[in-house]
Design a protein around this motif. Sequence first.
Motif, PDB file in Angstrom:
ATOM      1  N   THR A 156     -25.171  32.803  34.178  1.00  0.00           N
ATOM      2  CA  THR A 156     -26.252  33.750  33.866  1.00  0.00           C
ATOM      3  C   THR A 156     -27.567  33.009  33.646  1.00  0.00           C
ATOM      4  O   THR A 156     -28.610  33.394  34.177  1.00  0.00           O
ATOM      5  N   ASP A 157     -27.519  31.923  32.877  1.00  0.00           N
ATOM      6  CA  ASP A 157     -28.718  31.131  32.628  1.00  0.00           C
ATOM      7  C   ASP A 157     -29.241  30.523  33.928  1.00  0.00           C
ATOM      8  O   ASP A 157     -30.447  30.523  34.185  1.00  0.00           O
ATOM      9  N   GLY A 158     -28.349  30.025  34.767  1.00  0.00           N
ATOM     10  CA  GLY A 158     -28.763  29.435  36.035  1.00  0.00           C
ATOM     11  C   GLY A 158     -29.463  30.436  36.941  1.00  0.00           C
ATOM     12  O   GLY A 158     -30.507  30.135  37.521  1.00  0.00           O
ATOM     13  N   PHE A 159     -28.907  31.638  37.055  1.00  0.00           N
ATOM     14  CA  PHE A 159     -29.555  32.645  37.899  1.00  0.00           C
ATOM     15  C   PHE A 159     -30.874  33.109  37.287  1.00  0.00           C
ATOM     16  O   PHE A 159     -31.815  33.430  38.012  1.00  0.00           O
ATOM     17  N   SER A 160     -30.970  33.117  35.980  1.00  0.00           N
ATOM     18  CA  SER A 160     -32.245  33.437  35.338  1.00  0.00           C
ATOM     19  C   SER A 160     -33.304  32.397  35.712  1.00  0.00           C
ATOM     20  O   SER A 160     -34.445  32.733  36.048  1.00  0.00           O
ATOM     21  N   ARG A 161     -32.921  31.137  35.694  1.00  0.00           N
ATOM     22  CA  ARG A 161     -33.845  30.060  36.091  1.00  0.00           C
ATOM     23  C   ARG A 161     -34.224  30.176  37.563  1.00  0.00           C
ATOM     24  O   ARG A 161     -35.383  30.009  37.932  1.00  0.00           O
ATOM     25  N   LEU A 162     -33.234  30.445  38.401  1.00  0.00           N
ATOM     26  CA  LEU A 162     -33.499  30.596  39.827  1.00  0.00           C
ATOM     27  C   LEU A 162     -34.439  31.771  40.079  1.00  0.00           C
ATOM     28  O   LEU A 162     -35.387  31.661  40.863  1.00  0.00           O
ATOM     29  N   ASP A 163     -34.205  32.883  39.407  1.00  0.00           N
ATOM     30  CA  ASP A 163     -35.066  34.050  39.598  1.00  0.00           C
ATOM     31  C   ASP A 163     -36.506  33.754  39.171  1.00  0.00           C
ATOM     32  O   ASP A 163     -37.452  34.194  39.825  1.00  0.00           O
ATOM     33  N   ARG A 164     -36.681  32.987  38.097  1.00  0.00           N
ATOM     34  CA  ARG A 164     -38.040  32.597  37.698  1.00  0.00           C
ATOM     35  C   ARG A 164     -38.680  31.727  38.780  1.00  0.00           C
ATOM     36  O   ARG A 164     -39.867  31.853  39.070  1.00  0.00           O
ATOM     37  N   ARG A 165     -37.885  30.861  39.395  1.00  0.00           N
ATOM     38  CA  ARG A 165     -38.395  30.019  40.483  1.00  0.00           C
ATOM     39  C   ARG A 165     -38.789  30.881  41.675  1.00  0.00           C
ATOM     40  O   ARG A 165     -39.828  30.671  42.290  1.00  0.00           O
ATOM     41  N   LEU A 166     -37.982  31.866  42.001  1.00  0.00           N
ATOM     42  CA  LEU A 166     -38.301  32.757  43.118  1.00  0.00           C
ATOM     43  C   LEU A 166     -39.550  33.578  42.822  1.00  0.00           C
ATOM     44  O   LEU A 166     -40.322  33.883  43.734  1.00  0.00           O
ATOM     45  N   ASP A 167     -39.748  33.932  41.557  1.00  0.00           N
ATOM     46  CA  ASP A 167     -40.956  34.669  41.175  1.00  0.00           C
ATOM     47  C   ASP A 167     -42.217  33.888  41.514  1.00  0.00           C
ATOM     48  O   ASP A 167     -43.273  34.473  41.766  1.00  0.00           O
ATOM     49  N   ARG A 168     -42.116  32.561  41.500  1.00  0.00           N
ATOM     50  CA  ARG A 168     -43.287  31.729  41.778  1.00  0.00           C
ATOM     51  C   ARG A 168     -43.504  31.502  43.266  1.00  0.00           C
ATOM     52  O   ARG A 168     -44.527  30.931  43.657  1.00  0.00           O
ATOM     53  N   GLY A 207     -24.534  27.879  52.302  1.00  0.00           N
ATOM     54  CA  GLY A 207     -23.944  26.803  53.089  1.00  0.00           C
ATOM     55  C   GLY A 207     -24.788  25.549  53.057  1.00  0.00           C
ATOM     56  O   GLY A 207     -24.268  24.439  52.843  1.00  0.00           O
ATOM     57  N   LEU A 208     -26.086  25.695  53.246  1.00  0.00           N
ATOM     58  CA  LEU A 208     -26.976  24.538  53.220  1.00  0.00           C
ATOM     59  C   LEU A 208     -27.000  23.896  51.839  1.00  0.00           C
ATOM     60  O   LEU A 208     -26.939  22.663  51.711  1.00  0.00           O
ATOM     61  N   ALA A 209     -27.051  24.707  50.808  1.00  0.00           N
ATOM     62  CA  ALA A 209     -27.037  24.167  49.444  1.00  0.00           C
ATOM     63  C   ALA A 209     -25.726  23.424  49.175  1.00  0.00           C
ATOM     64  O   ALA A 209     -25.730  22.355  48.551  1.00  0.00           O
ATOM     65  N   ASN A 210     -24.621  23.954  49.651  1.00  0.00           N
ATOM     66  CA  ASN A 210     -23.334  23.289  49.454  1.00  0.00           C
ATOM     67  C   ASN A 210     -23.223  22.004  50.266  1.00  0.00           C
ATOM     68  O   ASN A 210     -22.585  21.040  49.824  1.00  0.00           O
ATOM     69  N   LEU A 211     -23.850  21.958  51.433  1.00  0.00           N
ATOM     70  CA  LEU A 211     -23.887  20.705  52.193  1.00  0.00           C
ATOM     71  C   LEU A 211     -24.682  19.645  51.436  1.00  0.00           C
ATOM     72  O   LEU A 211     -24.311  18.465  51.421  1.00  0.00           O
ATOM     73  N   ALA A 212     -25.757  20.066  50.791  1.00  0.00           N
ATOM     74  CA  ALA A 212     -26.524  19.130  49.957  1.00  0.00           C
ATOM     75  C   ALA A 212     -25.692  18.696  48.756  1.00  0.00           C
ATOM     76  O   ALA A 212     -25.682  17.517  48.394  1.00  0.00           O
ATOM     77  N   LEU A 213     -24.987  19.635  48.165  1.00  0.00           N
ATOM     78  CA  LEU A 213     -24.129  19.346  47.012  1.00  0.00           C
ATOM     79  C   LEU A 213     -23.058  18.316  47.376  1.00  0.00           C
ATOM     80  O   LEU A 213     -22.762  17.403  46.604  1.00  0.00           O
ATOM     81  N   VAL A 266     -33.315  27.018  48.125  1.00  0.00           N
ATOM     82  CA  VAL A 266     -32.673  25.757  48.498  1.00  0.00           C
ATOM     83  C   VAL A 266     -33.244  24.601  47.677  1.00  0.00           C
ATOM     84  O   VAL A 266     -32.501  23.714  47.250  1.00  0.00           O
ATOM     85  N   ASP A 267     -34.556  24.604  47.430  1.00  0.00           N
ATOM     86  CA  ASP A 267     -35.149  23.560  46.580  1.00  0.00           C
ATOM     87  C   ASP A 267     -34.510  23.567  45.191  1.00  0.00           C
ATOM     88  O   ASP A 267     -34.198  22.517  44.633  1.00  0.00           O
ATOM     89  N   PHE A 268     -34.327  24.759  44.631  1.00  0.00           N
ATOM     90  CA  PHE A 268     -33.690  24.876  43.319  1.00  0.00           C
ATOM     91  C   PHE A 268     -32.279  24.270  43.361  1.00  0.00           C
ATOM     92  O   PHE A 268     -31.894  23.509  42.474  1.00  0.00           O
ATOM     93  N   ALA A 269     -31.526  24.627  44.384  1.00  0.00           N
ATOM     94  CA  ALA A 269     -30.155  24.129  44.492  1.00  0.00           C
ATOM     95  C   ALA A 269     -30.133  22.601  44.585  1.00  0.00           C
ATOM     96  O   ALA A 269     -29.318  21.943  43.931  1.00  0.00           O
ATOM     97  N   VAL A 270     -31.034  22.022  45.376  1.00  0.00           N
ATOM     98  CA  VAL A 270     -31.075  20.574  45.542  1.00  0.00           C
ATOM     99  C   VAL A 270     -31.510  19.886  44.246  1.00  0.00           C
ATOM    100  O   VAL A 270     -30.966  18.845  43.880  1.00  0.00           O
ATOM    101  N   GLU A 271     -32.471  20.476  43.567  1.00  0.00           N
ATOM    102  CA  GLU A 271     -32.974  19.878  42.325  1.00  0.00           C
ATOM    103  C   GLU A 271     -32.000  20.020  41.164  1.00  0.00           C
ATOM    104  O   GLU A 271     -32.062  19.248  40.206  1.00  0.00           O
ATOM    105  N   HIS A 272     -31.126  21.012  41.227  1.00  0.00           N
ATOM    106  CA  HIS A 272     -30.183  21.292  40.128  1.00  0.00           C
ATOM    107  C   HIS A 272     -28.767  21.420  40.687  1.00  0.00           C
ATOM    108  O   HIS A 272     -28.098  22.438  40.483  1.00  0.00           O
TER     109      HIS A 272
END
Length: 163
Positions: free
Chosen positions: A19-31, A116-122, A50-56
């Motif tokens: 829940t916290d992670g999606f809240s952070r992601l949604d704030r990132r998408l807001d920007r 898929g792309l985020a998981n490839l980075a992961l 994707v930037d969020f996924a790579v950074e976190h």
Amino acid sequence: MVIGLELGSMDELRRAVRTDGFSRLDRRLDRSVATADPGATLAAIAGAYVDFAVEHLHLYRAMVVERPPGPEHRNEPDPGELTFRRLELRVLSGIEQGRFRVGTPATAQLWAALHGLANLALAETVAPGQVRAVLADLLVRLSIGYGDEPEFGQASVDASLGL
């Protein structure tokens, strides 16, 4: 932030982190920048995702890969639903403006491609420095597949992702 919460189980901790992670992601998408160009706006949101996924990467893994079991919590809203709806609204905007000619399956395809792309980075299959180039090519090809003109799709992605 999840720290300081009293949680009774690992599943509750996983749900709180998700829940916290999606809240952070949604704030990132807001920007991410919304423009009159639906292709550029969709690319901006995809880039932010994707930037969020790579950074976190570890948080992303907890959000989407290591989801808690949920039979007893199926009535709870899914914290990832808002993120999916944002993508869906962008695809629908592209349809309304005549850039795309496909419906809801396009959103699921885009969602799957981003995951898929985020998981490839992961998994370090795609190096963090290459993720944006792969994303750009992916978005251009998807937009063309959705009915966009190749030059419009390429221009939208280039402008939005700064390539």
